[in-house]
Design a protein around this motif. Sequence first.
Motif, PDB file in Angstrom:
ATOM      1  N   ARG A 101       0.835  -1.200   0.000  1.00  0.00           N
ATOM      2  CA  ARG A 101       0.000   0.000   0.000  1.00  0.00           C
ATOM      3  C   ARG A 101       0.869   1.249   0.000  1.00  0.00           C
ATOM      4  O   ARG A 101       2.030   1.223   0.409  1.00  0.00           O
ATOM      5  CB  ARG A 101      -0.922   0.001   1.224  1.00  0.00           C
ATOM      6  N   VAL A 102       0.261   2.344  -0.454  1.00  0.00           N
ATOM      7  CA  VAL A 102       0.876   3.674  -0.437  1.00  0.00           C
ATOM      8  C   VAL A 102      -0.073   4.596   0.321  1.00  0.00           C
ATOM      9  O   VAL A 102      -1.292   4.559   0.104  1.00  0.00           O
ATOM     10  CB  VAL A 102       1.105   4.202  -1.867  1.00  0.00           C
ATOM     11  N   VAL A 103       0.467   5.413   1.220  1.00  0.00           N
ATOM     12  CA  VAL A 103      -0.339   6.344   1.988  1.00  0.00           C
ATOM     13  C   VAL A 103      -0.222   7.735   1.373  1.00  0.00           C
ATOM     14  O   VAL A 103       0.866   8.154   0.962  1.00  0.00           O
ATOM     15  CB  VAL A 103       0.079   6.348   3.476  1.00  0.00           C
ATOM     16  N   ILE A 104      -1.342   8.442   1.253  1.00  0.00           N
ATOM     17  CA  ILE A 104      -1.366   9.743   0.579  1.00  0.00           C
ATOM     18  C   ILE A 104      -2.055  10.771   1.468  1.00  0.00           C
ATOM     19  O   ILE A 104      -3.144  10.529   1.993  1.00  0.00           O
ATOM     20  CB  ILE A 104      -2.108   9.666  -0.772  1.00  0.00           C
ATOM     21  N   VAL A 115      -4.028   4.190   0.863  1.00  0.00           N
ATOM     22  CA  VAL A 115      -4.661   4.661   2.094  1.00  0.00           C
ATOM     23  C   VAL A 115      -4.656   6.188   2.064  1.00  0.00           C
ATOM     24  O   VAL A 115      -3.591   6.806   2.039  1.00  0.00           O
ATOM     25  CB  VAL A 115      -3.922   4.164   3.350  1.00  0.00           C
ATOM     26  N   LEU A 116      -5.833   6.785   2.029  1.00  0.00           N
ATOM     27  CA  LEU A 116      -5.947   8.240   2.039  1.00  0.00           C
ATOM     28  C   LEU A 116      -6.101   8.710   3.476  1.00  0.00           C
ATOM     29  O   LEU A 116      -6.994   8.237   4.202  1.00  0.00           O
ATOM     30  CB  LEU A 116      -7.168   8.684   1.228  1.00  0.00           C
ATOM     31  N   ILE A 117      -5.237   9.679   3.895  1.00  0.00           N
ATOM     32  CA  ILE A 117      -5.343  10.196   5.262  1.00  0.00           C
ATOM     33  C   ILE A 117      -5.883  11.622   5.274  1.00  0.00           C
ATOM     34  O   ILE A 117      -5.947  12.248   6.334  1.00  0.00           O
ATOM     35  CB  ILE A 117      -4.002  10.116   6.016  1.00  0.00           C
ATOM     36  N   GLY A 118      -6.284  12.137   4.098  1.00  0.00           N
ATOM     37  CA  GLY A 118      -6.919  13.445   4.034  1.00  0.00           C
ATOM     38  C   GLY A 118      -5.946  14.588   4.283  1.00  0.00           C
ATOM     39  O   GLY A 118      -4.750  14.478   4.021  1.00  0.00           O
ATOM     40  N   GLN A 119      -6.477  15.701   4.791  1.00  0.00           N
ATOM     41  CA  GLN A 119      -5.644  16.879   5.045  1.00  0.00           C
ATOM     42  C   GLN A 119      -4.705  16.609   6.216  1.00  0.00           C
ATOM     43  O   GLN A 119      -5.120  16.091   7.255  1.00  0.00           O
ATOM     44  CB  GLN A 119      -6.508  18.090   5.342  1.00  0.00           C
ATOM     45  N   CYS A 120      -3.449  16.987   6.026  1.00  0.00           N
ATOM     46  CA  CYS A 120      -2.448  16.762   7.067  1.00  0.00           C
ATOM     47  C   CYS A 120      -1.253  17.655   6.793  1.00  0.00           C
ATOM     48  O   CYS A 120      -1.135  18.264   5.725  1.00  0.00           O
ATOM     49  CB  CYS A 120      -2.011  15.296   7.112  1.00  0.00           C
ATOM     50  N   SER A 121      -0.371  17.769   7.755  1.00  0.00           N
ATOM     51  CA  SER A 121       0.920  18.426   7.548  1.00  0.00           C
ATOM     52  C   SER A 121       1.865  17.433   6.887  1.00  0.00           C
ATOM     53  O   SER A 121       1.608  16.220   6.875  1.00  0.00           O
ATOM     54  CB  SER A 121       1.490  18.885   8.889  1.00  0.00           C
ATOM     55  N   ARG A 161       4.378   4.942  10.773  1.00  0.00           N
ATOM     56  CA  ARG A 161       3.472   4.121  11.569  1.00  0.00           C
ATOM     57  C   ARG A 161       2.917   2.953  10.749  1.00  0.00           C
ATOM     58  O   ARG A 161       2.786   1.833  11.252  1.00  0.00           O
ATOM     59  CB  ARG A 161       2.335   4.990  12.101  1.00  0.00           C
ATOM     60  N   LEU A 162       2.575   3.199   9.486  1.00  0.00           N
ATOM     61  CA  LEU A 162       2.010   2.149   8.632  1.00  0.00           C
ATOM     62  C   LEU A 162       3.080   1.369   7.870  1.00  0.00           C
ATOM     63  O   LEU A 162       2.763   0.407   7.173  1.00  0.00           O
ATOM     64  CB  LEU A 162       1.019   2.756   7.636  1.00  0.00           C
ATOM     65  N   ASP A 163       4.344   1.812   7.981  1.00  0.00           N
ATOM     66  CA  ASP A 163       5.454   1.182   7.259  1.00  0.00           C
ATOM     67  C   ASP A 163       5.132   1.077   5.774  1.00  0.00           C
ATOM     68  O   ASP A 163       5.224   0.009   5.159  1.00  0.00           O
ATOM     69  CB  ASP A 163       5.773  -0.197   7.839  1.00  0.00           C
ATOM     70  N   ALA A 164       4.745   2.219   5.196  1.00  0.00           N
ATOM     71  CA  ALA A 164       4.315   2.254   3.799  1.00  0.00           C
ATOM     72  C   ALA A 164       4.952   3.440   3.084  1.00  0.00           C
ATOM     73  O   ALA A 164       5.164   4.492   3.692  1.00  0.00           O
ATOM     74  CB  ALA A 164       2.796   2.365   3.715  1.00  0.00           C
ATOM     75  N   ALA A 167      -6.085  -0.769 -15.989  1.00  0.00           N
ATOM     76  CA  ALA A 167      -7.288  -0.814 -15.152  1.00  0.00           C
ATOM     77  C   ALA A 167      -6.893  -0.794 -13.678  1.00  0.00           C
ATOM     78  O   ALA A 167      -5.924  -1.425 -13.272  1.00  0.00           O
ATOM     79  CB  ALA A 167      -8.081  -2.068 -15.465  1.00  0.00           C
ATOM     80  N   VAL A 168      -7.662  -0.069 -12.894  1.00  0.00           N
ATOM     81  CA  VAL A 168      -7.403   0.045 -11.463  1.00  0.00           C
ATOM     82  C   VAL A 168      -7.684  -1.284 -10.788  1.00  0.00           C
ATOM     83  O   VAL A 168      -8.770  -1.861 -10.933  1.00  0.00           O
ATOM     84  CB  VAL A 168      -8.275   1.163 -10.854  1.00  0.00           C
ATOM     85  N   THR A 169      -6.707  -1.802 -10.038  1.00  0.00           N
ATOM     86  CA  THR A 169      -6.883  -3.086  -9.354  1.00  0.00           C
ATOM     87  C   THR A 169      -6.634  -2.990  -7.853  1.00  0.00           C
ATOM     88  O   THR A 169      -7.063  -3.864  -7.102  1.00  0.00           O
ATOM     89  CB  THR A 169      -5.940  -4.153  -9.943  1.00  0.00           C
ATOM     90  N   GLY A 170      -5.885  -1.967  -7.410  1.00  0.00           N
ATOM     91  CA  GLY A 170      -5.621  -1.814  -5.983  1.00  0.00           C
ATOM     92  C   GLY A 170      -6.838  -1.273  -5.247  1.00  0.00           C
ATOM     93  O   GLY A 170      -7.700  -0.600  -5.832  1.00  0.00           O
ATOM     94  N   ASN A 171      -6.916  -1.552  -3.958  1.00  0.00           N
ATOM     95  CA  ASN A 171      -8.023  -1.086  -3.134  1.00  0.00           C
ATOM     96  C   ASN A 171      -7.776   0.332  -2.628  1.00  0.00           C
ATOM     97  O   ASN A 171      -6.633   0.789  -2.541  1.00  0.00           O
ATOM     98  CB  ASN A 171      -8.239  -2.024  -1.944  1.00  0.00           C
ATOM     99  N   LEU A 172      -8.863   1.012  -2.251  1.00  0.00           N
ATOM    100  CA  LEU A 172      -8.786   2.377  -1.741  1.00  0.00           C
ATOM    101  C   LEU A 172      -9.501   2.431  -0.396  1.00  0.00           C
ATOM    102  O   LEU A 172     -10.681   2.066  -0.295  1.00  0.00           O
ATOM    103  CB  LEU A 172      -9.440   3.355  -2.724  1.00  0.00           C
ATOM    104  N   THR A 173      -8.776   2.895   0.646  1.00  0.00           N
ATOM    105  CA  THR A 173      -9.382   3.059   1.971  1.00  0.00           C
ATOM    106  C   THR A 173      -8.999   4.427   2.525  1.00  0.00           C
ATOM    107  O   THR A 173      -8.082   5.086   2.025  1.00  0.00           O
ATOM    108  CB  THR A 173      -8.912   1.969   2.951  1.00  0.00           C
ATOM    109  N   GLU A 174      -9.709   4.850   3.552  1.00  0.00           N
ATOM    110  CA  GLU A 174      -9.425   6.116   4.222  1.00  0.00           C
ATOM    111  C   GLU A 174      -9.128   5.852   5.689  1.00  0.00           C
ATOM    112  O   GLU A 174      -9.689   4.932   6.291  1.00  0.00           O
ATOM    113  CB  GLU A 174     -10.610   7.080   4.090  1.00  0.00           C
ATOM    114  N   GLN A 175      -8.231   6.669   6.263  1.00  0.00           N
ATOM    115  CA  GLN A 175      -7.865   6.505   7.663  1.00  0.00           C
ATOM    116  C   GLN A 175      -7.522   7.868   8.250  1.00  0.00           C
ATOM    117  O   GLN A 175      -6.777   8.649   7.636  1.00  0.00           O
ATOM    118  CB  GLN A 175      -6.680   5.532   7.788  1.00  0.00           C
ATOM    119  N   ASP A 176      -8.046   8.166   9.432  1.00  0.00           N
ATOM    120  CA  ASP A 176      -7.766   9.421  10.124  1.00  0.00           C
ATOM    121  C   ASP A 176      -6.681   9.161  11.159  1.00  0.00           C
ATOM    122  O   ASP A 176      -6.901   8.425  12.131  1.00  0.00           O
ATOM    123  CB  ASP A 176      -9.036   9.943  10.804  1.00  0.00           C
TER     124      ASP A 176
END
Length: 484
Positions: A47-50, A77-83, A93-96, A155-164
Amino acid sequence: MDALDLGRIIKAYDVRGVVPDELSPTAARAIGQAFARVVAVPEGASRVVIGRDMRDSGPELVAAFADGVRSAGVDVVLIGQCSTDGLYFASGRLDAPGAMFTASHNPARYNGIKLCRAGARPVGQDSGLAEVRRVAQELLDAGGAGGPDGPASDAVTGNLTEQDLLGDYAAFLRSLVDLSGIRPLKVVVDAGNGMAGLTAPAVLGTATGLAELPVELVPMYFELDGSFPNHEANPLEPANLLDLQAAVVAQEADLGLAFDGDADRCFVVDERGAAVSPSAVTALVGLREVEREKAAGRTATVIHNLITSRSVPDLLGAAEAEVVRTRVGHSFIKAEMAAHDAVFGGEHSAHYYFRDFWFADTGMLAALHVLGALGSQPHPASALAEMYTPYSASGEINSTVADAGATAERVREVYHEAYPDAVVDTLDGLTVAHWDGLHPQWWFNLRASNTEPLLRLNVEAADEDIMIKVRDDVLSLVREEDAT
């Protein structure tokens, strides 16, 4: 229509460009796919965190980049607005591997991407960014990322999740510096409408459910607004500190803190409204980390770049730390941090790096250390800063030149002849030092800009008169119209 030229926006350390002319969703998708292929997949990352800052262009660019990553079969993994340091925290923390969408202090029409490997390890020109650019450019040239959804083969094959992760980020920083026993402090924080408007109340306040600190937080420009309606979110420019300086005095506050747009840099203003040198902050925080290491029975190593004050190696060396001098730039200092297992690193641009934060930079953690140092003793911030500011410095002065290399060589020749006992090195540009065991004491550094025809001058001396003389003498050589 010709393919986008990614060489215009992918620089030595990150991606930065005008939206959408230079950094478009199509370009972001190609860069995301290339990042997955070059960094995530070879490392075995699943996974990649954004994350992203407050710019209006962020959501669309993040979505395109995420599609590019997912087209390579990697989850997002989308973490939304952040610094930016919030993104580094997530990567650690996610080792990603991670991607932070920000253009830091640049105007609203810009956006950019800061990339890192798992554990917040840097991706720069020599550590993968050049290859990301090459692969992304090939995708664009071949039409492989030509549309928002890409061709059928992509074609998109990876999953998309959100985490705060904001609460976890705040709790982690608070666990590294104990402020519960400090004296009450009144602190004005200027977020510049950037991401510190989110992170400051999370870390210094109770917004994320943490215990209340003996800190009265006075907010300035906490509204997240990528158009920067009050002033540029670049505290390195003195004009952008004026509002904070006035507010600290008017509020009779103990301290002022200013953050840049993505809140990874922190600048300090004392109770009189005077700016505190980032070199003084480097020395202050460095000494705290060195003492902590010594108490644990370990020898501490601290990294500093070559334009920090000589007070940094002087004070840290006297505290029995191993001190390593390196080039300017976060990719260089992060590499040295990891190579030496350094507990702390500082740059005069107000980037501060911590071993306990995956060797990455975090302005908020540096701010906690400053609050801890100030609140654990009775003296005002001005007296504390004076202890770490024994010399006189020019600040960075830019000069436009036709040929940076030839100009620097002319300066070197003049000073070699005039001061044969001075030490000359070329670790990063030209440094001439008339310091150790010599009088009068002074040094200067001339560095060429990576992107503009500029030479950047920094001068420091034992007293102001000497600094002014060296500064003016070097500038007269640099700006000499007729080099012949």
